[in-house]
Design a protein around this motif. Sequence first.
Motif, PDB file in Angstrom:
ATOM      1  N   LEU A  95      40.768  17.593  45.103  1.00  0.00           N
ATOM      2  CA  LEU A  95      39.589  16.861  45.730  1.00  0.00           C
ATOM      3  C   LEU A  95      38.477  16.786  44.925  1.00  0.00           C
ATOM      4  O   LEU A  95      37.665  15.674  44.929  1.00  0.00           O
ATOM      5  CB  LEU A  95      39.474  17.584  47.174  1.00  0.00           C
ATOM      6  N   GLY A  96      37.906  17.865  44.444  1.00  0.00           N
ATOM      7  CA  GLY A  96      36.773  17.931  43.692  1.00  0.00           C
ATOM      8  C   GLY A  96      36.721  16.845  42.506  1.00  0.00           C
ATOM      9  O   GLY A  96      35.780  16.298  42.106  1.00  0.00           O
ATOM     10  N   GLY A  97      37.956  16.844  41.771  1.00  0.00           N
ATOM     11  CA  GLY A  97      38.010  16.021  40.608  1.00  0.00           C
ATOM     12  C   GLY A  97      37.936  14.660  41.036  1.00  0.00           C
ATOM     13  O   GLY A  97      37.235  13.592  40.324  1.00  0.00           O
ATOM     14  N   ARG A  98      38.517  14.321  42.114  1.00  0.00           N
ATOM     15  CA  ARG A  98      38.721  12.660  42.564  1.00  0.00           C
ATOM     16  C   ARG A  98      37.160  12.461  43.147  1.00  0.00           C
ATOM     17  O   ARG A  98      36.786  11.169  42.878  1.00  0.00           O
ATOM     18  CB  ARG A  98      39.872  12.443  43.450  1.00  0.00           C
ATOM     19  N   THR A  99      36.511  13.360  43.755  1.00  0.00           N
ATOM     20  CA  THR A  99      35.360  13.113  44.465  1.00  0.00           C
ATOM     21  C   THR A  99      34.175  12.644  43.297  1.00  0.00           C
ATOM     22  O   THR A  99      33.151  11.847  43.405  1.00  0.00           O
ATOM     23  CB  THR A  99      34.744  14.326  45.323  1.00  0.00           C
TER      24      THR A  99
ATOM     25  N   GLU B 224      39.056   7.264  35.916  1.00  0.00           N
ATOM     26  CA  GLU B 224      39.980   8.437  36.608  1.00  0.00           C
ATOM     27  C   GLU B 224      39.750   9.618  35.771  1.00  0.00           C
ATOM     28  O   GLU B 224      40.877  10.542  35.756  1.00  0.00           O
ATOM     29  CB  GLU B 224      41.636   7.810  36.691  1.00  0.00           C
ATOM     30  N   GLN B 225      38.982   9.693  35.098  1.00  0.00           N
ATOM     31  CA  GLN B 225      38.657  10.952  34.253  1.00  0.00           C
ATOM     32  C   GLN B 225      38.420  12.159  35.088  1.00  0.00           C
ATOM     33  O   GLN B 225      38.993  13.533  34.841  1.00  0.00           O
ATOM     34  CB  GLN B 225      37.565  10.849  33.427  1.00  0.00           C
ATOM     35  N   GLY B 226      37.819  12.066  36.120  1.00  0.00           N
ATOM     36  CA  GLY B 226      37.444  13.262  37.175  1.00  0.00           C
ATOM     37  C   GLY B 226      38.703  13.754  37.696  1.00  0.00           C
ATOM     38  O   GLY B 226      39.150  14.770  37.939  1.00  0.00           O
ATOM     39  N   LEU B 227      39.757  12.604  38.091  1.00  0.00           N
ATOM     40  CA  LEU B 227      40.999  13.031  38.501  1.00  0.00           C
ATOM     41  C   LEU B 227      41.743  13.693  37.733  1.00  0.00           C
ATOM     42  O   LEU B 227      42.415  14.931  37.882  1.00  0.00           O
ATOM     43  CB  LEU B 227      41.730  11.757  38.895  1.00  0.00           C
ATOM     44  N   ALA B 228      41.660  13.262  36.296  1.00  0.00           N
ATOM     45  CA  ALA B 228      42.596  14.047  35.329  1.00  0.00           C
ATOM     46  C   ALA B 228      41.912  15.474  35.122  1.00  0.00           C
ATOM     47  O   ALA B 228      42.595  16.394  34.877  1.00  0.00           O
ATOM     48  CB  ALA B 228      42.445  13.215  34.006  1.00  0.00           C
ATOM     49  N   GLY B 229      40.513  15.447  35.224  1.00  0.00           N
ATOM     50  CA  GLY B 229      39.915  16.957  34.824  1.00  0.00           C
ATOM     51  C   GLY B 229      40.559  17.694  35.913  1.00  0.00           C
ATOM     52  O   GLY B 229      40.858  19.059  35.902  1.00  0.00           O
ATOM     53  N   GLY B 230      40.552  17.296  37.403  1.00  0.00           N
ATOM     54  CA  GLY B 230      40.872  18.001  38.678  1.00  0.00           C
ATOM     55  C   GLY B 230      42.070  18.480  38.318  1.00  0.00           C
ATOM     56  O   GLY B 230      42.608  19.483  39.043  1.00  0.00           O
ATOM     57  N   LEU B 231      43.157  17.679  38.124  1.00  0.00           N
ATOM     58  CA  LEU B 231      44.725  17.851  37.854  1.00  0.00           C
ATOM     59  C   LEU B 231      44.770  19.122  36.716  1.00  0.00           C
ATOM     60  O   LEU B 231      45.635  20.033  37.314  1.00  0.00           O
ATOM     61  CB  LEU B 231      45.492  16.949  37.436  1.00  0.00           C
TER      62      LEU B 231
END
Length: 465
Positions: A72-76, A397-404
């Motif tokens: 959630l943090g990465g996508r936020t 989508e870099q935040g999502l990738a980092g969160g994953l």
Amino acid sequence: MPPPSQEPPVRFGGRSAAVLAVLCGAIFLEGIDVAMLNVALPSIRADLGMSTGALSWVLSAYVLGYGGFMLLGGRTADLLGRRRMFLCWLTVFVLFSGLGGLATEGWVLILARFVTGLSAAFMTPAGLSIITTAFPEGPRRNRALLVYAGTAAAGFSLGLVVGGLLTAVSWRWVFFAPVLLAGALLVAAVPLIPREAAPRRAGGRFDLAGAAAATGAMLLLVYGVVRIGEPGARAGTTAAVLAGGLVLLAVFTVVERRSPAPLVRLGVLRSGPLLRANLGALLFAGSFFGFQFTATLYLQDLRGWSPLQTGLALLAIGVDSVLAPTLTPKLVERFGNARVILGGFLLAALSYGLFLPVGADWTYPMMFPTMLLTGLAFALAYGPLTIAATEGIAEEEQGLAGGLLNTSFQFGAALGLSVVTTVNLAALGSGATALEGFRAALVVPVVSAVLGAAVAATGAGRRRA
């Protein structure tokens, strides 16, 4: 393309260097915060009168908050703004780390650690995505990410020594010292991190159902993994918790398929390199933290070494903080990410394997090859895994990738700790000596590293783009 020797050296200067320094400071803060606490636990138990079970939750609460909210943090960060999320949650980190230092009851300390982990879950992927969007894909980004990875490793390594020194004064300084560092980073970050354009969200909506399902699934899965290694935990309850997490994960997948503005675009998970990087991160973290935990118990419980002596013994692992930004970029440029990652896993398997016959009277020179090779393996694997997990991913989508990626690291760390604890307790329960129990537990990091090498090998034969 000219050979690597003809390419101009990658340098950072001016504002970009200052921004990178702030973000590296934040990941260093996370690493040193976790490592310092590990060596302070016995002092905390004695001062606050906590049971062993309650004490384990000082560590587990952080992992639960971190791993449960990381996705959630990465996508936020992508949806609400990376700079905003980084500064907001760095502030929360300062406040609750301070609360941990002031705690006079065990439950207050556990609460503080949960919220500190929660803040790291939002702050870390935001910081990583600031780097991956500030530096164009290629040598500059690779060097920035390897410096970032080396700084994180330095935090883990130095934290063991610094934690031993601070605990000798008072365990509360293990919490107050990060407050001082985080406060300095916050003051520097406000003017340095550039403001970004307002993120665009499809339809102006936030996927609340997906966020709730993803967070619930991660919380239950991490909690279930943590319970695996808890003495006395009922197997039926643990299985039910894990099953609940899997059900919520299935619900999350259905919600994301139907949502007009999904929290996670499921198509991103079709990327083979991204999946290999995340599975590799899970296995590498599981092997590394499982080994570090077992080695720490061996040195302190069996050999009677002090926290400071233990930290100094493990300090050789910190060689990765020097090699990651110097040697690793050259190897990545020469051989590519996948082959360097494979080399890191093979070295890790060799390193942990050398420690398997550990004896009750081993001298430090007999342990040193393992410590040094572990640091080299970390230098080869950690940074390139970070590059592989974010390479080719769209900026939004870099935040999502980092969160994953960070979810994989945290989940792997929790799984590694739980499995080595379970194997150790099972060996002791079957009549094994303490030394035999440690040897049995050390098999887990070896197996994890070998599995990671098998995963990395599937991409190592591919020609680099």
